[in-house]
Scaffold this motif. Structure first.
Motif, PDB file in Angstrom:
ATOM      1  N   PRO A  57       0.804  -1.231   0.000  1.00  0.00           N
ATOM      2  CA  PRO A  57       0.000   0.000   0.000  1.00  0.00           C
ATOM      3  C   PRO A  57       0.833   1.276   0.000  1.00  0.00           C
ATOM      4  N   ALA A  58       1.890   1.331   0.780  1.00  0.00           N
ATOM      5  CA  ALA A  58       2.706   2.545   0.852  1.00  0.00           C
ATOM      6  C   ALA A  58       3.348   2.847  -0.496  1.00  0.00           C
ATOM      7  N   GLN A  59       3.801   1.811  -1.204  1.00  0.00           N
ATOM      8  CA  GLN A  59       4.423   2.022  -2.515  1.00  0.00           C
ATOM      9  C   GLN A  59       3.393   2.457  -3.555  1.00  0.00           C
ATOM     10  N   ILE A  60       2.208   1.872  -3.496  1.00  0.00           N
ATOM     11  CA  ILE A  60       1.139   2.237  -4.429  1.00  0.00           C
ATOM     12  C   ILE A  60       0.744   3.698  -4.199  1.00  0.00           C
ATOM     13  N   GLN A  61       0.540   4.063  -2.947  1.00  0.00           N
ATOM     14  CA  GLN A  61       0.158   5.439  -2.639  1.00  0.00           C
ATOM     15  C   GLN A  61       1.278   6.416  -2.981  1.00  0.00           C
ATOM     16  N   ALA A  62       2.519   6.028  -2.780  1.00  0.00           N
ATOM     17  CA  ALA A  62       3.645   6.891  -3.137  1.00  0.00           C
ATOM     18  C   ALA A  62       3.667   7.151  -4.642  1.00  0.00           C
ATOM     19  N   GLN A  63       3.342   6.131  -5.441  1.00  0.00           N
ATOM     20  CA  GLN A  63       3.278   6.316  -6.894  1.00  0.00           C
ATOM     21  C   GLN A  63       2.177   7.299  -7.265  1.00  0.00           C
ATOM     22  N   ILE A  64       1.030   7.174  -6.625  1.00  0.00           N
ATOM     23  CA  ILE A  64      -0.070   8.106  -6.896  1.00  0.00           C
ATOM     24  C   ILE A  64       0.358   9.528  -6.549  1.00  0.00           C
ATOM     25  N   GLU A  65       0.956   9.689  -5.392  1.00  0.00           N
ATOM     26  CA  GLU A  65       1.410  11.022  -4.962  1.00  0.00           C
ATOM     27  C   GLU A  65       2.436  11.590  -5.943  1.00  0.00           C
ATOM     28  N   GLU A  66       3.407  10.770  -6.320  1.00  0.00           N
ATOM     29  CA  GLU A  66       4.456  11.229  -7.238  1.00  0.00           C
ATOM     30  C   GLU A  66       3.877  11.586  -8.605  1.00  0.00           C
ATOM     31  N   LEU A  67       3.078  10.692  -9.169  1.00  0.00           N
ATOM     32  CA  LEU A  67       2.518  10.929 -10.496  1.00  0.00           C
ATOM     33  C   LEU A  67       1.540  12.103 -10.499  1.00  0.00           C
ATOM     34  N   SER A  68       0.855  12.322  -9.404  1.00  0.00           N
ATOM     35  CA  SER A  68      -0.115  13.418  -9.326  1.00  0.00           C
ATOM     36  C   SER A  68       0.552  14.786  -9.392  1.00  0.00           C
ATOM     37  N   LYS A  69       1.840  14.839  -9.123  1.00  0.00           N
ATOM     38  CA  LYS A  69       2.581  16.101  -9.198  1.00  0.00           C
ATOM     39  C   LYS A  69       2.930  16.468 -10.639  1.00  0.00           C
ATOM     40  N   ASN A  70       2.789  15.531 -11.562  1.00  0.00           N
ATOM     41  CA  ASN A  70       3.113  15.770 -12.971  1.00  0.00           C
ATOM     42  C   ASN A  70       1.946  16.508 -13.630  1.00  0.00           C
ATOM     43  N   ALA A  71       2.137  17.776 -13.915  1.00  0.00           N
ATOM     44  CA  ALA A  71       1.065  18.611 -14.467  1.00  0.00           C
ATOM     45  C   ALA A  71       0.620  18.146 -15.852  1.00  0.00           C
ATOM     46  N   ARG A  72       1.460  17.420 -16.575  1.00  0.00           N
ATOM     47  CA  ARG A  72       1.087  16.961 -17.917  1.00  0.00           C
ATOM     48  C   ARG A  72       0.143  15.767 -17.881  1.00  0.00           C
ATOM     49  N   LEU A  73       0.139  15.012 -16.784  1.00  0.00           N
ATOM     50  CA  LEU A  73      -0.678  13.794 -16.707  1.00  0.00           C
ATOM     51  C   LEU A  73      -2.156  14.097 -16.511  1.00  0.00           C
ATOM     52  N   ASP A  74      -2.977  13.363 -17.237  1.00  0.00           N
ATOM     53  CA  ASP A  74      -4.431  13.422 -17.077  1.00  0.00           C
ATOM     54  C   ASP A  74      -4.957  12.190 -16.349  1.00  0.00           C
ATOM     55  N   VAL A  75      -4.378  11.021 -16.656  1.00  0.00           N
ATOM     56  CA  VAL A  75      -4.924   9.735 -16.225  1.00  0.00           C
ATOM     57  C   VAL A  75      -3.805   8.827 -15.725  1.00  0.00           C
ATOM     58  N   ILE A  76      -4.099   8.087 -14.655  1.00  0.00           N
ATOM     59  CA  ILE A  76      -3.195   7.051 -14.156  1.00  0.00           C
ATOM     60  C   ILE A  76      -3.980   5.740 -14.186  1.00  0.00           C
ATOM     61  N   ILE A  77      -3.441   4.754 -14.886  1.00  0.00           N
ATOM     62  CA  ILE A  77      -4.113   3.458 -15.005  1.00  0.00           C
ATOM     63  C   ILE A  77      -3.268   2.407 -14.300  1.00  0.00           C
ATOM     64  N   PHE A  78      -3.852   1.806 -13.267  1.00  0.00           N
ATOM     65  CA  PHE A  78      -3.213   0.722 -12.523  1.00  0.00           C
ATOM     66  C   PHE A  78      -3.742  -0.606 -13.021  1.00  0.00           C
ATOM     67  N   ASN A  79      -2.923  -1.641 -12.909  1.00  0.00           N
ATOM     68  CA  ASN A  79      -3.403  -3.006 -13.117  1.00  0.00           C
ATOM     69  C   ASN A  79      -2.713  -3.908 -12.111  1.00  0.00           C
ATOM     70  N   GLY A  80      -3.489  -4.846 -11.588  1.00  0.00           N
ATOM     71  CA  GLY A  80      -2.975  -5.809 -10.618  1.00  0.00           C
ATOM     72  C   GLY A  80      -3.388  -5.493  -9.195  1.00  0.00           C
ATOM     73  N   GLY A  81      -3.478  -6.546  -8.392  1.00  0.00           N
ATOM     74  CA  GLY A  81      -3.728  -6.400  -6.966  1.00  0.00           C
ATOM     75  C   GLY A  81      -5.145  -6.036  -6.581  1.00  0.00           C
ATOM     76  N   THR A  82      -6.121  -6.357  -7.423  1.00  0.00           N
ATOM     77  CA  THR A  82      -7.503  -5.953  -7.130  1.00  0.00           C
ATOM     78  C   THR A  82      -8.372  -7.078  -6.577  1.00  0.00           C
TER      79      THR A  82
END
Length: 167
Positions: A57-82
């Motif tokens: 969970p900490a690594q997944i949330q860290a990725q969300i936090e890091e990627l959310s800082k990228n102003a160019r990104l619109d969408v983050i698509i995860f796969n796995g662990g559901t």
């Protein structure tokens, strides 16, 4: 009569990140991550980032936090662990961060999965929503599930959802 209640955003290029959650996959063996990227590019979108993270969970949330800082990104698509196995923590990690959820995504994904695989579809905890002005989707890790979710739900609605989010 049109099947879409709102006009699409013709020609809108969506910039995406793809994150595979797995304790065992690497870029060479990550078939589902590769499928997501191929489908995005074939639909004339941009893949800005691709990551593989452990099902922690900490690594997944860290990725969300890091990627959310990228102003160019619109969408983050995860796969796995559901799923519901002890190591399946993607849903729990993502759901806690979402500011808005799109319950229809998971509901429709399970409905479409049921049509393909039957009652085993109840084990999917596919989820979607918004976090810090980024649209987030989380799919199961199987290649068939990824293809289903991308082709039937994400790609047809992604540009419209991004435009709605940014109004």
């Amino acid at each position: 009569m049109s099947t879409q209640p709102h006009p699409d955003c013709p020609g809108k290029i969506v910039t995406c990140a793809v994150v595979t959650v797995s304790d065992t996959r690497n870029p060479e063996t990550d078939k589902s991550g590769q499928i997501i990227q191929q489908l995005l590019i074939a639909a004339h979108n941009v893949v800005e980032a691709y990551k593989i993270v452990k099902d922690e969970p900490a690594q997944i949330q860290a990725q969300i936090e890091e990627l959310s800082k990228n102003a160019r990104l619109d969408v983050i698509i995860f796969n796995g662990g559901t799923g519901i196995a002890p190591r399946d923590t993607t849903y729990d990690a993502i759901e806690k961060l979402l500011e808005k959820t799109l319950p229809g995504f998971g509901e429709l994904f399970r409905f479409l999965s049921y049509q393909e695989i039957g009652s085993r579809a109840i084990a999917s905890r596919a989820v979607a929503g918004v976090y810090q002005n980024k649209l987030i989707f989380s799919l199961p890790g199987s290649s068939n599930a990824v293809r289903l979710g991308m082709e039937r739900l994400i790609l047809p609605e992604m540009a419209h959802l991004v435009s709605q989010m940014r109004i």
